[in-house]
Design an enzyme around this catalytic site. Structure first.
Site, PDB file in Angstrom:
ATOM      1  N   HIS A   1      -5.653 -17.775 -17.404  1.00  0.00           N
ATOM      2  CA  HIS A   1      -7.017 -17.371 -17.740  1.00  0.00           C
ATOM      3  C   HIS A   1      -7.459 -17.799 -19.143  1.00  0.00           C
ATOM      4  O   HIS A   1      -8.006 -16.999 -19.911  1.00  0.00           O
ATOM      5  CB  HIS A   1      -7.168 -15.856 -17.590  1.00  0.00           C
TER       6      HIS A   1
ATOM      7  N   HIS B   1     -14.082 -12.073 -13.257  1.00  0.00           N
ATOM      8  CA  HIS B   1     -12.906 -11.302 -12.832  1.00  0.00           C
ATOM      9  C   HIS B   1     -13.252  -9.849 -12.489  1.00  0.00           C
ATOM     10  O   HIS B   1     -12.509  -8.927 -12.808  1.00  0.00           O
ATOM     11  CB  HIS B   1     -11.855 -11.374 -13.939  1.00  0.00           C
TER      12      HIS B   1
ATOM     13  N   GLU C   1     -12.464 -14.141  -6.870  1.00  0.00           N
ATOM     14  CA  GLU C   1     -12.776 -15.041  -7.985  1.00  0.00           C
ATOM     15  C   GLU C   1     -13.053 -16.437  -7.433  1.00  0.00           C
ATOM     16  O   GLU C   1     -12.129 -17.147  -7.042  1.00  0.00           O
ATOM     17  CB  GLU C   1     -11.603 -15.097  -8.958  1.00  0.00           C
TER      18      GLU C   1
HETATM   19  C1  BGC Z   1      -4.521 -13.601 -11.112  1.00  0.00           C
HETATM   20  C2  BGC Z   1      -3.358 -12.662 -11.218  1.00  0.00           C
HETATM   21  C3  BGC Z   1      -3.328 -12.094 -12.611  1.00  0.00           C
HETATM   22  C4  BGC Z   1      -4.614 -11.365 -12.839  1.00  0.00           C
HETATM   23  C5  BGC Z   1      -4.697 -10.796 -14.219  1.00  0.00           C
HETATM   24  C6  BGC Z   1      -5.765 -12.831 -11.370  1.00  0.00           C
HETATM   25  O1  BGC Z   1      -6.856 -13.690 -11.341  1.00  0.00           O
HETATM   26  O2  BGC Z   1      -4.598 -14.226  -9.866  1.00  0.00           O
HETATM   27  O3  BGC Z   1      -2.159 -13.303 -10.923  1.00  0.00           O
HETATM   28  O4  BGC Z   1      -2.255 -11.250 -12.825  1.00  0.00           O
HETATM   29  O5  BGC Z   1      -5.694 -12.239 -12.640  1.00  0.00           O
HETATM   30  O6  BGC Z   1      -5.505  -9.707 -14.224  1.00  0.00           O
END
Ligand code: BGC
Length: 339
Positions: A98, A168, A300
């Site tokens: 991310h 998210h 997402e």
């Molecule tokens: C991911 C997860 C990750 C999470 C974090 C998601 O978008 O796919 O693997 O742990 O985000 O909050």
């Protein structure tokens, strides 16, 4: 129009909350992370959020935030672009998750314009930030539709770079205990299986006859504990689905029998990460509920994870001066279950 002070970051910077409102939908957005803090459809808050800015600052669950420059994981925290190797910050074992150490979720965005029904956030991500090339000017415009929320992402860079923006938000249309009892349909015949670090292996496999299949709506939790390696690796669903068709189209439908709310997700992206909130650890939510494991689910919309290192996946490279533009909408309706 309502703008208020939401809190103060440890740096001393102030975070503001902005309210968008029409007769069906009310959305509170924070300039910190361009975050969706609350989304009410007919008075029911259907997303997870915190009351306290400190939780946004210290948490690692990315609640409601815009994710960038690159959503999901980049294997080995590196990639090669135009024959040059770029090294990123590894914040998830040896990989980048991310956006890196401080992703777009961890900055206060500027507000370019704000009306009762839309707001545009912008931010300049300087070249070398988290190791990426190019000064990237990013815009995120949230707008209300008659019964929903739209997100339009734009970006332009002064050098070739990689971009994969998403949001998210965790949804819980019942607003209680678990998201496992919501119905979910995902319009996808294929998904990208993951390895033990939750990074796609590069394969694209059919969902048919596996617990990964959501073509017919089923409870999120129906097959989640099945002995199926892909689910065991992630502790639930944490997978990128290959959305059927192309252009702006429906990608998933989520519904709650209890609150009679149905949500359709529309997007022009090629993938959607269905994450069943497996890593939520019980943080206190804005309404006094503890956000335990699987309390909310994320849809997402995105380019495929690690696409920059995977030739078989559509490239997430944004060329110098090219305009990146993509739209996702979460639309609500009343869902009346058959008696
Ligand atoms: C991911 C997860 C990750 C999470 C974090 C998601 O978008 O796919 O693997 O742990 O985000 O909050």
């Amino acid at each position: 129009m309502e703008k208020s002070i939401f809190g103060t970051l440890s740096s001393g910077a102030q975070v503001h909350a902005y309210l968008l409102k029409n007769s069906n939908v009310e959305v509170t957005l924070l300039d910190y992370g361009a975050t969706v803090q609350s989304l009410k459809y007919k008075g029911v808050d259907v997303v997870l959020g915190y009351k306290d800015i400190k939780q946004y600052e210290s948490g690692d669950d990315y609640l409601g935030a815009v994710i960038g420059r690159v959503a999901n994981r980049i294997k080995g925290a590196s990639f090669t672009l135009n024959k040059k190797k770029y090294s990123l910050y590894a914040n998830d074992g040896k990989n980048t998750l991310h956006g890196g150490k401080n992703g777009f979720n961890a900055y206060v965005w500027e507000v370019e314009n704000y009306t009762e029904t839309e707001i545009k956030f912008k931010r300049l991500s300087p070249a070398k930030e988290e190791g990426f090339s190019g000064n990237l000017l990013v815009g995120v415009r949230y707008y209300l539709t008659e019964k929903g929320l739209g997100i339009e992402y734009t970006a332009v860079s002064d050098a070739d770079t990689v971009v994969n923006l998403t949001n998210h938000t965790y949804f819980n249309l019942n607003g209680d205990e678990t998201a496992e009892n919501m119905f979910l349909k995902i319009n996808a015949d294929y998904y990208t299986p993951i390895d033990k670090n939750l990074i796609p292996t590069g394969e694209v496999l059919p969902v048919k006859d596996t617990p990964m299949d959501f073509n017919w709506a089923k409870f999120v939790g129906k097959d989640i504990e099945e002995e199926f390696e892909q689910l065991e690796l992630a502790g639930g669903y944490d997978h990128n689905y290959v959305i059927k068709g192309d252009g702006f189209r429906e990608c998933a439908v989520l519904s709650s029998g209890r609150k009679n709310i149905l949500m359709r997700c529309f997007t022009d992206r090629e993938g959607v990460q269905f994450y069943s909130g497996n890593f939520l650890k019980g943080e206190m939510g804005k309404d006094g509920y503890e956000y335990k494991k699987r309390y909310g689910v994320c849809l997402e919309t995105q380019s495929f994870p690690n696409a920059v290192n995977e030739k078989a996946f559509k490239s997430p490279v944004l060329k110098k001066d090219e305009v990146y533009k993509t739209v996702t909408e979460y639309r609500f309706e009343d869902f009346l279950p058959v008696e």
